[in-house]
Design an enzyme around this catalytic site. Structure first.
Site, short mmCIF file in Angstrom:
data_model
loop_
_atom_site.label_atom_id
_atom_site.label_comp_id
_atom_site.label_asym_id
_atom_site.label_seq_id
_atom_site.Cartn_x
_atom_site.Cartn_y
_atom_site.Cartn_z
N CYS A 112 5.39 17.24 -44.74
CA CYS A 112 4.44 17.99 -43.89
C CYS A 112 4.24 17.29 -42.55
O CYS A 112 4.56 17.83 -41.50
CB CYS A 112 3.09 18.10 -44.59
N LYS A 135 -3.20 24.83 -38.64
CA LYS A 135 -2.51 24.04 -39.66
C LYS A 135 -1.62 22.97 -39.02
O LYS A 135 -1.63 21.80 -39.42
CB LYS A 135 -1.67 24.99 -40.53
N1 SAJ Z 1 0.33 7.24 -43.57
C1 SAJ Z 1 0.32 6.08 -42.80
N2 SAJ Z 1 -0.88 5.58 -42.38
C2 SAJ Z 1 -2.06 6.18 -42.69
C3 SAJ Z 1 -2.05 7.37 -43.47
C4 SAJ Z 1 -0.83 7.87 -43.90
O1 SAJ Z 1 1.37 5.50 -42.48
O2 SAJ Z 1 -3.10 5.65 -42.29
C5 SAJ Z 1 1.62 7.79 -44.02
C6 SAJ Z 1 1.78 7.85 -45.54
O3 SAJ Z 1 2.19 6.61 -46.06
C7 SAJ Z 1 2.82 8.95 -45.68
C8 SAJ Z 1 2.49 9.91 -44.52
O4 SAJ Z 1 1.70 9.15 -43.62
O5 SAJ Z 1 4.13 8.42 -45.49
C9 SAJ Z 1 1.77 11.18 -44.91
O6 SAJ Z 1 0.79 10.94 -45.92
P1 SAJ Z 1 -0.67 11.62 -45.90
O7 SAJ Z 1 -1.43 11.14 -47.08
O8 SAJ Z 1 -1.30 11.41 -44.58
O9 SAJ Z 1 -0.40 13.21 -45.99
P2 SAJ Z 1 0.47 14.22 -46.96
O10 SAJ Z 1 1.77 14.45 -46.28
O11 SAJ Z 1 0.48 13.80 -48.38
O12 SAJ Z 1 -0.46 15.57 -46.89
C10 SAJ Z 1 -0.82 16.11 -45.62
C11 SAJ Z 1 -2.34 16.37 -45.59
N3 SAJ Z 1 -2.75 16.68 -44.23
C12 SAJ Z 1 -3.76 15.99 -43.62
O13 SAJ Z 1 -4.36 15.08 -44.16
C13 SAJ Z 1 -4.11 16.42 -42.23
C14 SAJ Z 1 -2.66 17.54 -46.54
O14 SAJ Z 1 -4.04 17.89 -46.46
C15 SAJ Z 1 -1.81 18.79 -46.18
O15 SAJ Z 1 -2.07 19.89 -47.05
C16 SAJ Z 1 -0.35 18.39 -46.32
O16 SAJ Z 1 -0.08 17.31 -45.39
C17 SAJ Z 1 0.49 19.63 -46.03
O17 SAJ Z 1 0.96 20.27 -47.01
O18 SAJ Z 1 0.63 20.01 -44.85
#
Ligand code: SAJ
Length: 435
Positions: free
Chosen positions: A266, A212
């Protein structure tokens, strides 16, 4: 799966409540436990304490059919699922106090032969420590059934659902099932098989914990790479989004997108659990965290440079959520940037825009020079427009409204599109004088 019909879900938050609801609607008799009395009362009325598509209808059904009820007192059960928060402390170590509190409440209820699953995202070896703590509290029980002591079966099964798609992903995602013993793995697989159609992948508890954390660290490291590229591109006067788009045409390259920093509860947290468990080895993971955490300050500096010549600057800060098209402001870099701009431009005004919420969050309330403003009004009044979240709304602005404005576009939403392969007509720095 008759042996684990009575399931106790400890912690009725973003993960615990949907899990309790799904279990209840797929044949288990579920009791949810939470310390928040108001939420417990709400849940028993079939009302949700937070927004998650599809949850309310399913909760109402489970409550109406009597398969789910909530309480503040820990009951006895055949299986326990612990889904409590694991924040990090000031020294970046995981705070497992909620898990220990859950264990203290579960221990007196145990008779032997129960399944106890930790779902909370946890530092490596937390499941093991929780199990040892349970045995410390109940020395008449064991983890292996030896010495004539009845066994309890302990496993780590991390949640991996995406907020906004929880009700769907709970059913369809593959799950990692990390039992401390083969019997614990077998029983946990049987429990998840009641509602999960994804693969139930067996492993041990520590590998499950690390899996995880690894998933979220992988994403964090890759976002850090994109964020570092954005700093380099800015220095070289080239467009980072074009750069990434071009590099991603390579069949084995897939770079993520830069932004104002990494938010949410997360990805910005979990890598620290790996770093604190192996500080000497986790060099890259730590550096990635630092790169992502430094990005908001870089954005603030860019805005300050853009308003240098203004005696009374007006800044429109577009977006407060931690990612596009949601109302979740937790750990959002956009909130931190807006707050820092208000602090560092005390003589100016920051017009904060967030179409998904009704008012400023607590972190920005009470700041004298921050005004919650509608998007068009904010842009019209601003000297500098800083785009912090790529919400749909910000893609559909009236033509020409950005003309003459200084722009700091952290998401590349407003960059002029240029057909790939066309000759380069000029560099597109992060800050532009006009659009
Ligand atoms: N972000 C960027 N650039 C990108 C992608 C995301 O700057 O290319 C930023 C987003 O704007 C945001 C942050 O990263 O601020 C996180 O967003 P996210 O969509 O990547 O993830 P979360 O936090 O909504 O959810 C994640 C997911 N994990 C993965 O994709 C590996 C989700 O599947 C997990 O269940 C969740 O964390 C968790 O609960 O751990």
């Amino acid at each position: 799966m008759s042996e684990q019909q009575n399931v106790v879900v400890v912690g009725l938050g973003y993960i615990g409540l949907p899990t309790a609801v799904v279990l209840a609607n797929y044949g288990s008799q579920v009791i949810g436990v939470d310390i928040n009395e108001a939420n417990v009362a709400r849940i028993n009325r079939g009302e949700i304490p937070f927004v998650e598509p599809g949850l309310e209808e399913q909760l109402a059904r489970a409550v109406a059919e009597g398969t789910l009820r909530a309480t503040t007192e820990m009951p006895a059960g055949d299986a326990y699922i612990v889904a409590v928060p694991t924040p990090f402390k000031d020294n970046y170590e995981g705070d497992v106090s909620y898990i220990r509190a859950a264990a203290r409440n579960i221990a007196p209820q145990l008779r032997g032969d129960e399944l106890i699953i930790l779902e909370s995202t946890s530092p490596p070896q937390t499941t093991r420590r929780m199990a040892e703590y349970l045995i410390e509290l109940r020395p008449d029980l064991s983890l292996d059934g030896l010495e004539g002591k009845p066994a309890i079966h302990v496993a780590h099964c991390p949640e991996r659902v995406l907020p906004g798609k929880v009700m769907e992903e709970l059913i369809t995602n593959d799950r990692i099932i990390g039992g401390m013993t083969p019997e614990a793995t077998r029983r946990a697989q049987a429990l998840y098989a009641t509602f999960c159609v994804g693969q139930l992948l067996p492993t041990d508890d520590v590998t499950a914990e690390m899996a995880k954390l690894t998933e979220n660290s992988f994403r964090d490291v890759n976002i850090a790479f994109a964020n570092e590229l954005s700093l380099i591109a800015d220095r070289l006067g080239i467009d980072v989004w074009e750069l990434i788009e071009l590099a991603n045409h390579h069949p084995r390259v897939n770079i993520l997108q830069p932004g104002p920093g990494v938010g949410g509860h997360c990805i910005a947290v979990d890598p620290w659990f790996i770093v604190s468990s192996a500080p000497e080895q986790a060099q890259l993971i730590r550096t990635a965290r630092e790169v992502n955490d430094a990005k908001p300050e870089w954005v603030v500096q860019k805005v300050k440079e853009a308003v240098e010549d203004k005696a009374v600057p007006v800044v429109a800060a577009l977006g407060l959520a931690f990612k596009p098209d949601i109302d979740d402001l937790r750990e959002s870099p956009a909130v931190g940037i807006t707050q820092a701009l208000a602090r560092e431009l005390p003589h100016g005004t920051v017009l904060a825009v967030e179409p998904h919420v009704a008012d400023l969050p607590p972190a920005l309330q009470g700041l004298k020079n921050v005004r919650f403003t509608e998007v068009i009004d904010a842009i019209k009044r601003a000297d500098v427009v800083v785009l912090l979240v790529d919400h749909q709304q910000f893609t559909k602005l009236p033509k020409g409204i950005l003309d003459g404005k200084q722009i700091v576009d952290t998401k590349g939403l407003w960059r002029p599109t240029r057909a790939l392969g066309a000759p380069v007509t000029g560099a597109m720095p992060m800050v532009t004088a006009a659009h």
